[in-house]
Structures are given as structure tokens and as C-alpha cells.
Design an enzyme around this catalytic site. Structure first.
Site, PDB file in Angstrom:
ATOM      1  N   ASN A 113      68.915 -28.878 -25.720  1.00 20.68           N
ATOM      2  CA  ASN A 113      69.372 -28.209 -25.141  1.00 20.68           C
ATOM      3  C   ASN A 113      70.374 -28.636 -23.627  1.00 20.68           C
ATOM      4  OD1 ASN A 113      70.844 -26.058 -23.717  1.00 20.68           O
ATOM      5  ND2 ASN A 113      68.735 -24.938 -22.828  1.00 20.68           N
ATOM      6  N   TRP A 114      71.855 -28.754 -24.454  1.00 20.02           N
ATOM      7  CA  TRP A 114      72.580 -29.712 -23.409  1.00 20.02           C
ATOM      8  C   TRP A 114      73.062 -28.629 -22.621  1.00 20.02           C
ATOM      9  CZ3 TRP A 114      76.846 -32.987 -27.095  1.00 20.02           C
ATOM     10  CH2 TRP A 114      75.864 -33.893 -27.742  1.00 20.02           C
ATOM     11  N   LYS A 115      73.094 -27.466 -22.238  1.00 19.05           N
ATOM     12  CA  LYS A 115      73.677 -26.492 -21.196  1.00 19.05           C
ATOM     13  C   LYS A 115      74.846 -27.284 -20.477  1.00 19.05           C
ATOM     14  CE  LYS A 115      68.393 -27.304 -19.521  1.00 19.05           C
ATOM     15  NZ  LYS A 115      67.994 -26.539 -18.786  1.00 19.05           N
TER      16      LYS A 115
ATOM     17  N   HIS B  42      66.948 -17.714 -22.955  1.00 14.85           N
ATOM     18  CA  HIS B  42      66.593 -18.751 -22.697  1.00 14.85           C
ATOM     19  C   HIS B  42      66.646 -18.094 -20.403  1.00 14.85           C
ATOM     20  CE1 HIS B  42      67.480 -22.737 -19.419  1.00 14.85           C
ATOM     21  NE2 HIS B  42      67.011 -23.126 -21.287  1.00 14.85           N
TER      22      HIS B  42
ATOM     23  N   GLU C  86      67.767 -19.891 -18.049  1.00 19.62           N
ATOM     24  CA  GLU C  86      68.566 -19.701 -17.313  1.00 19.62           C
ATOM     25  C   GLU C  86      69.531 -18.220 -17.179  1.00 19.62           C
ATOM     26  OE1 GLU C  86      69.488 -23.945 -17.556  1.00 19.62           O
ATOM     27  OE2 GLU C  86      67.783 -24.117 -17.136  1.00 19.62           O
TER      28      GLU C  86
ATOM     29  N   GLU D  65      58.453 -21.514 -22.428  1.00 19.97           N
ATOM     30  CA  GLU D  65      59.385 -22.602 -21.834  1.00 19.97           C
ATOM     31  C   GLU D  65      58.636 -21.859 -20.147  1.00 19.97           C
ATOM     32  OE1 GLU D  65      62.385 -24.850 -22.846  1.00 19.97           O
ATOM     33  OE2 GLU D  65      63.909 -22.743 -22.120  1.00 19.97           O
TER      34      GLU D  65
ATOM     35  N   GLY E   4      63.592 -27.488 -15.393  1.00 23.06           N
ATOM     36  CA  GLY E   4      64.417 -28.876 -14.742  1.00 23.06           C
ATOM     37  C   GLY E   4      63.926 -29.189 -13.125  1.00 23.06           C
TER      38      GLY E   4
ATOM     39  N   SER F  85      60.586 -29.546 -18.342  1.00 21.61           N
ATOM     40  CA  SER F  85      60.405 -31.277 -18.282  1.00 21.61           C
ATOM     41  C   SER F  85      59.225 -32.387 -19.987  1.00 21.61           C
ATOM     42  CB  SER F  85      59.523 -31.447 -17.009  1.00 21.61           C
ATOM     43  OG  SER F  85      60.229 -30.706 -15.289  1.00 21.61           O
TER      44      SER F  85
ATOM     45  N   GLY G  35      65.421 -30.135 -22.132  1.00 18.25           N
ATOM     46  CA  GLY G  35      67.161 -30.357 -21.531  1.00 18.25           C
ATOM     47  C   GLY G  35      67.510 -31.329 -20.956  1.00 18.25           C
ATOM     48  N   GLY G  36      67.247 -31.615 -19.984  1.00 21.89           N
ATOM     49  CA  GLY G  36      67.412 -32.607 -19.329  1.00 21.89           C
ATOM     50  C   GLY G  36      67.401 -33.739 -20.095  1.00 21.89           C
TER      51      GLY G  36
END
Ligand code: PEP
Length: 251
Positions: free
Chosen positions: A9-11, A96, A98, A168, A174, A214, A235-236
Site C-alpha cells: 500500500n503506497w498510500k 483501511h 486511514e 491490521e 505506521g 509495521s 505500508g511503509g
């Protein structure tokens, strides 16, 4: 055997040209006979470039990070599942944390988006998971149970067969804090049990349940070794080709 999936997930990161470089770097490092499906979820504006790079591969798929509940109409700024489908998108992240936090999306809306996406031939990656305070007060199972019931229990068995679930825990996204393999396995087993009870053992045993929060090269192997963890939503670490490839290779 159910599918192993690692989704990135590049956001809101990566311009189209940056995204093309990153995905090229990822695919170049991967051996072709991997037993893992890889899903890259760039921002909408980078989907076309990413889809062109991965078109040649049979094991890397393009995903999106959200879609609208309607297929077209007066919804300024939104993107529909029909539009994504035509661009080559095969998966979409829905629910998600976010989106829940910044756009106030709830499971009633997400349930409808899931049906819309499936109707367009796009497999939803449905995200669920508890907040920190809910974990600290031991409410995580109740919270996830309610999310799954609301978002998924209105689906037909055929629709449910298209769903991928990502557990998640919000406190792990994150933050650098990861659920322990034991905590994640316990929740994945609980989720699979719920799906088995509602939709039957066959659908539950084929359901891919990903862990997200994470996840990095240092912890991926132990997480992915758990019997009910079928991969990760990353993610990151998906923004770094070396780290993302190492996570994929943890299988
Ligand atoms: C996510 O946003 O889905 C996620 C898992 O992020 P991170 O890996 O950065 O915690």
C-alpha cells in the site's frame, strides 16, 4: 491450498514516474516461479504506469487503495470500480483505518463498496482491526467481530469467495509496533472461525487473511510462518524495493 499474497500500500506516495521506477525495481528482483501473489496498490495517478510495467508478469497485480460505492455519477473527486477495472486493477483495499479516520468511513458503507468492487470483477482486500485503547481493554475480538459481521455477513457465498481480509491492528500501522506472531495468529484464527461458521469450512479454508501493521523484513518470516497468516499488507516498507522484496521472500 489458499493463496499467499503480499500487497504493498503506497498510500499518497510516488508520482507516476517514481512509481514506475519502484515497480520496475521490485519486479526485476523477483524470481518468476514464486508461489506468492504480489499486489501493488499505488495512488490512482500512478496506476496506469504501474499497470504497464507489471502487464508482462502473471504474478504481480495492480491494486487500488479505495473506490467509490457507485459506478458513476456526480461525486466530484471520486473514482469508481468500473474505472479502475478498465485500467487493469484487480484488487482494491477497502476499509483501511486511514479511510475510516480521515473520511469517516464505516463498515456499513464499506459493505456496499465491497459488493460494488466484486460486481466489477475486482477483489476487495477488506481491512479490519482494533484501536490501541480497545486492545488495552481486551475488546479486540468484540471489535473485529462487529466489523466482520457488518462488512461481510451480507455477502453471498460466491461474493465471499472473492474477498481477502487484512487484519491490521490500528496501533501497529505506521508506528513501528508490530503485533506479536502469537497475537496476530490468534486473531486470524478467530476471523477464519467466524467465516467458517457463517459461510462454511470450504470458503474459510480458501480465504487469504493478511497481516498488516509495521511488517518489515525483520519480522515477516515469523509472522508468515503462523498457520492462519497468509501474507501481508505492507505500508511503509513497500516503498523500498529491497525491503519489500525481502518481505516477499520471507515465504
Ligand atoms: C498499512 O497502511 O496498511 C500498513 C500496514 O502500514 P505500515 O506497514 O506502514 O504499518
Amino acid at each position: 491450498m489458499r493463496k499467499k499474497i503480499v500487497a504493498g500500500n503506497w498510500k499518497m506516495n510516488m508520482t507516476p514516474s517514481q512509481g514506475a521506477i519502484l515497480v520496475t525495481d521490485i519486479t526485476r528482483q523477483l524470481v518468476k516461479d514464486l508461489d506468492v501473489q504480489i499486489v501493488i496498490c499505488p495512488p490512482y495517478t500512478s496506476i496506469d504506469r504501474v499497470a504497464r510495467v507489471i502487464r508482462e508478469t502473471k504474478w504481480v497485480f495492480c491494486g487500488a487503495q479505495d473506490c467509490h460505492v457507485q459506478l458513476s455519477g456526480a461525486f466530484t473527486g471520486d473514482i469508481s470500480a468500473a474505472m479502475l477495472q478498465e485500467m487493469g486493477v484487480r484488487y482494491v483495499i477497502l476499509g483501511h483505518s486511514e479511510r475510516r479516520k480521515y473520511y469517516h468511513e464505516d463498515d456499513i458503507l464499506v459493505a456496499e463498496k465491497i459488493k460494488t468492487a466484486i460486481g466489477e470483477g475486482i477483489r476487495p482486500i477488506y481491512c479490519c482491526g482494533e484501536e490501541l485503547q480497545e486492545r488495552e481493554t481486551n475488546q479486540q475480538f468484540e471489535v473485529v467481530e462487529m466489523q466482520i459481521e457488518t462488512a461481510l455477513f451480507g455477502l453471498s457465498p460466491e461474493q465471499m469467495s472473492e474477498v481477502v481480509i487484512a487484519y491490521e491492528p490500528v496501533w501497529a500501522i505506521g508506528t513501528g509496533k508490530t503485533a506479536t506472531p502469537g497475537q496476530a495468529q490468534e486473531m486470524h484464527e478467530f476471523i477464519r472461525g467466524m467465516i467458517a461458521e457463517k459461510f462454511g469450512d470450504d470458503i474459510a479454508s480458501k480465504l487469504s487473511i493478511l497481516y498488516g501493521g509495521s511488517c518489515k523484513p525483520e519480522n515477516a518470516h515469523e509472522l508468515f510462518s503462523q498457520p492462519d497468516i497468509d501474507g501481508g499488507l505492507i505500508g511503509g516498507a513497500s516503498l523500498d524495493a529491497d525491503a519489500f522484496v525481502k518481505i516477499i521472500q520471507s515465504f
